[in-house]
Design a protein around this motif. Sequence first.
Motif, mmCIF file in Angstrom:
data_model
loop_
_atom_site.group_PDB
_atom_site.id
_atom_site.type_symbol
_atom_site.label_atom_id
_atom_site.label_comp_id
_atom_site.label_asym_id
_atom_site.label_seq_id
_atom_site.Cartn_x
_atom_site.Cartn_y
_atom_site.Cartn_z
ATOM 1 N N ILE A 55 31.876 49.319 30.025
ATOM 2 C CA ILE A 55 33.030 49.827 29.256
ATOM 3 C C ILE A 55 32.759 51.260 28.802
ATOM 4 O O ILE A 55 33.629 52.129 28.883
ATOM 5 N N LEU A 56 31.551 51.517 28.337
ATOM 6 C CA LEU A 56 31.182 52.857 27.876
ATOM 7 C C LEU A 56 31.235 53.873 29.029
ATOM 8 O O LEU A 56 31.781 54.970 28.870
ATOM 9 N N SER A 57 30.710 53.496 30.181
ATOM 10 C CA SER A 57 30.756 54.378 31.356
ATOM 11 C C SER A 57 32.197 54.624 31.786
ATOM 12 O O SER A 57 32.560 55.749 32.151
ATOM 13 N N PHE A 58 33.002 53.585 31.731
ATOM 14 C CA PHE A 58 34.419 53.683 32.082
ATOM 15 C C PHE A 58 35.120 54.673 31.156
ATOM 16 O O PHE A 58 35.875 55.544 31.595
ATOM 17 N N GLU A 59 34.834 54.570 29.882
ATOM 18 C CA GLU A 59 35.453 55.460 28.893
ATOM 19 C C GLU A 59 35.001 56.914 29.106
ATOM 20 O O GLU A 59 35.810 57.836 29.040
ATOM 21 N N LYS A 60 33.708 57.096 29.377
ATOM 22 C CA LYS A 60 33.186 58.449 29.614
ATOM 23 C C LYS A 60 33.809 59.090 30.853
ATOM 24 O O LYS A 60 33.950 60.302 30.937
ATOM 25 N N ALA A 61 34.204 58.239 31.809
ATOM 26 C CA ALA A 61 34.837 58.732 33.038
ATOM 27 C C ALA A 61 36.324 59.008 32.836
ATOM 28 O O ALA A 61 37.012 59.420 33.761
ATOM 29 N N GLY A 62 36.806 58.766 31.604
ATOM 30 C CA GLY A 62 38.212 59.030 31.300
ATOM 31 C C GLY A 62 39.113 57.808 31.400
ATOM 32 O O GLY A 62 40.335 57.921 31.312
ATOM 33 N N GLY A 63 38.526 56.632 31.566
ATOM 34 C CA GLY A 63 39.300 55.402 31.713
ATOM 35 C C GLY A 63 39.942 54.941 30.423
ATOM 36 O O GLY A 63 39.319 54.972 29.362
ATOM 37 N N LYS A 64 41.205 54.541 30.533
ATOM 38 C CA LYS A 64 41.935 54.052 29.355
ATOM 39 C C LYS A 64 42.634 52.726 29.602
ATOM 40 O O LYS A 64 42.763 51.912 28.698
ATOM 41 N N THR A 65 43.143 52.518 30.813
ATOM 42 C CA THR A 65 43.893 51.294 31.101
ATOM 43 C C THR A 65 43.284 50.559 32.277
ATOM 44 O O THR A 65 42.431 51.093 32.989
ATOM 45 N N ILE A 66 43.762 49.360 32.496
ATOM 46 C CA ILE A 66 43.270 48.524 33.589
ATOM 47 C C ILE A 66 43.467 49.212 34.943
ATOM 48 O O ILE A 66 42.649 49.065 35.846
ATOM 49 N N LEU A 67 44.518 49.984 35.073
ATOM 50 C CA LEU A 67 44.807 50.678 36.336
ATOM 51 C C LEU A 67 43.743 51.724 36.666
ATOM 52 O O LEU A 67 43.496 52.029 37.837
ATOM 53 N N ASP A 68 43.089 52.265 35.645
ATOM 54 C CA ASP A 68 42.061 53.289 35.837
ATOM 55 C C ASP A 68 40.770 52.744 36.445
ATOM 56 O O ASP A 68 39.991 53.498 37.021
ATOM 57 N N ILE A 69 40.549 51.447 36.318
ATOM 58 C CA ILE A 69 39.281 50.872 36.808
ATOM 59 C C ILE A 69 39.122 51.118 38.309
ATOM 60 O O ILE A 69 38.064 51.532 38.765
ATOM 61 N N GLU A 70 40.169 50.881 39.059
ATOM 62 C CA GLU A 70 40.064 51.022 40.511
ATOM 63 C C GLU A 70 40.066 52.481 40.963
ATOM 64 O O GLU A 70 39.496 52.801 42.005
ATOM 65 N N THR A 71 40.679 53.364 40.209
ATOM 66 C CA THR A 71 40.796 54.763 40.654
ATOM 67 C C THR A 71 39.611 55.635 40.252
ATOM 68 O O THR A 71 39.337 56.627 40.913
ATOM 69 N N LEU A 72 38.907 55.258 39.206
ATOM 70 C CA LEU A 72 37.782 56.080 38.728
ATOM 71 C C LEU A 72 36.455 55.624 39.322
ATOM 72 O O LEU A 72 36.297 54.477 39.741
ATOM 73 N N THR A 73 35.481 56.526 39.309
ATOM 74 C CA THR A 73 34.118 56.195 39.723
ATOM 75 C C THR A 73 33.245 56.241 38.470
ATOM 76 O O THR A 73 33.234 57.235 37.748
ATOM 77 N N PHE A 74 32.556 55.141 38.220
ATOM 78 C CA PHE A 74 31.685 55.068 37.044
ATOM 79 C C PHE A 74 30.662 53.959 37.243
ATOM 80 O O PHE A 74 30.853 53.054 38.058
ATOM 81 N N GLU A 75 29.568 54.038 36.511
ATOM 82 C CA GLU A 75 28.518 53.026 36.591
ATOM 83 C C GLU A 75 29.014 51.716 35.962
ATOM 84 O O GLU A 75 29.595 51.720 34.880
ATOM 85 N N GLY A 76 28.811 50.619 36.678
ATOM 86 C CA GLY A 76 29.249 49.317 36.166
ATOM 87 C C GLY A 76 30.669 48.951 36.573
ATOM 88 O O GLY A 76 31.251 48.016 36.032
ATOM 89 N N LYS A 77 31.197 49.679 37.525
ATOM 90 C CA LYS A 77 32.576 49.444 37.970
ATOM 91 C C LYS A 77 32.757 47.992 38.464
ATOM 92 O O LYS A 77 33.757 47.348 38.161
ATOM 93 N N GLU A 78 31.776 47.479 39.211
ATOM 94 C CA GLU A 78 31.862 46.110 39.744
ATOM 95 C C GLU A 78 31.928 45.081 38.620
ATOM 96 O O GLU A 78 32.641 44.092 38.709
ATOM 97 N N ILE A 79 31.179 45.332 37.555
ATOM 98 C CA ILE A 79 31.162 44.411 36.404
ATOM 99 C C ILE A 79 32.532 44.385 35.745
ATOM 100 O O ILE A 79 33.066 43.318 35.441
ATOM 101 N N LEU A 80 33.096 45.554 35.545
ATOM 102 C CA LEU A 80 34.409 45.642 34.900
ATOM 103 C C LEU A 80 35.515 45.058 35.782
ATOM 104 O O LEU A 80 36.411 44.373 35.290
ATOM 105 N N LEU A 81 35.433 45.303 37.086
ATOM 106 C CA LEU A 81 36.407 44.715 38.009
ATOM 107 C C LEU A 81 36.310 43.190 37.990
ATOM 108 O O LEU A 81 37.325 42.494 37.956
ATOM 109 N N ALA A 82 35.085 42.677 38.013
ATOM 110 C CA ALA A 82 34.876 41.222 38.000
ATOM 111 C C ALA A 82 35.412 40.609 36.703
ATOM 112 O O ALA A 82 36.048 39.549 36.718
#
Length: 195
Positions: free
Chosen positions: A150-177
């Motif tokens: 979640i922290l990596s997602f936020e640092k990458a500029g992520g705010k919504t569920i739609l951002d998970i697939e479009t952004l690159t960040f550490e732990g992306k697989e965990i957040l997608l799962a």
Amino acid sequence: MENAHLYFPFEEDDDLYDLYEERLFEDKQFFTSRAIFDSVFKKRLEKMGKREKAFRFLTQSKIPEFQVRDIEWQKSSNLPEAYRAFQSVKSILFQEIYTSKTVGELMHWVKQLMQVHQHYVAQMASENIPKEEIIFISKEPEPTELSQAILSFEKAGGKTILDIETLTFEGKEILLAESKRLSLWRQKEMIDGKF
């Protein structure tokens, strides 16, 4: 109450008040040691309510009053904020659950926990779930790994569920799962008519 012994079973030499405390402790363990499923939790709450009525009938005791209050928490459509709010409120509610002295008090806190969880799921759920993927909805992710993702997602500029697939960040697989798991949770609860 007819058949009170069925809802509050006991042996002849049992102390009903001690038995009440033991069962209350078991209920606390139940709600704090497993994944939150409204359909399962509601069945347990219903069982507890019947057991409480039976206990009060058998002991001819009144249901004790307790201070009803709601835990304030910040709702957010921002996924990282929703996650942090959920974790913070969950911690507070678990503390309230552990310190509950009566079934009524415990039921109050569990209902609040379910409500907060529903809001969190609404922020995390995605509609894009591959059918061939096997996901166990009762298996929650490792909390530290999810928190870091979640922290990596936020640092990458992520705010919504739609951002998970479009952004690159550490732990992306965990957040997608986790998004997929909670999406399936939501679908199951909707099918059961409990959500």
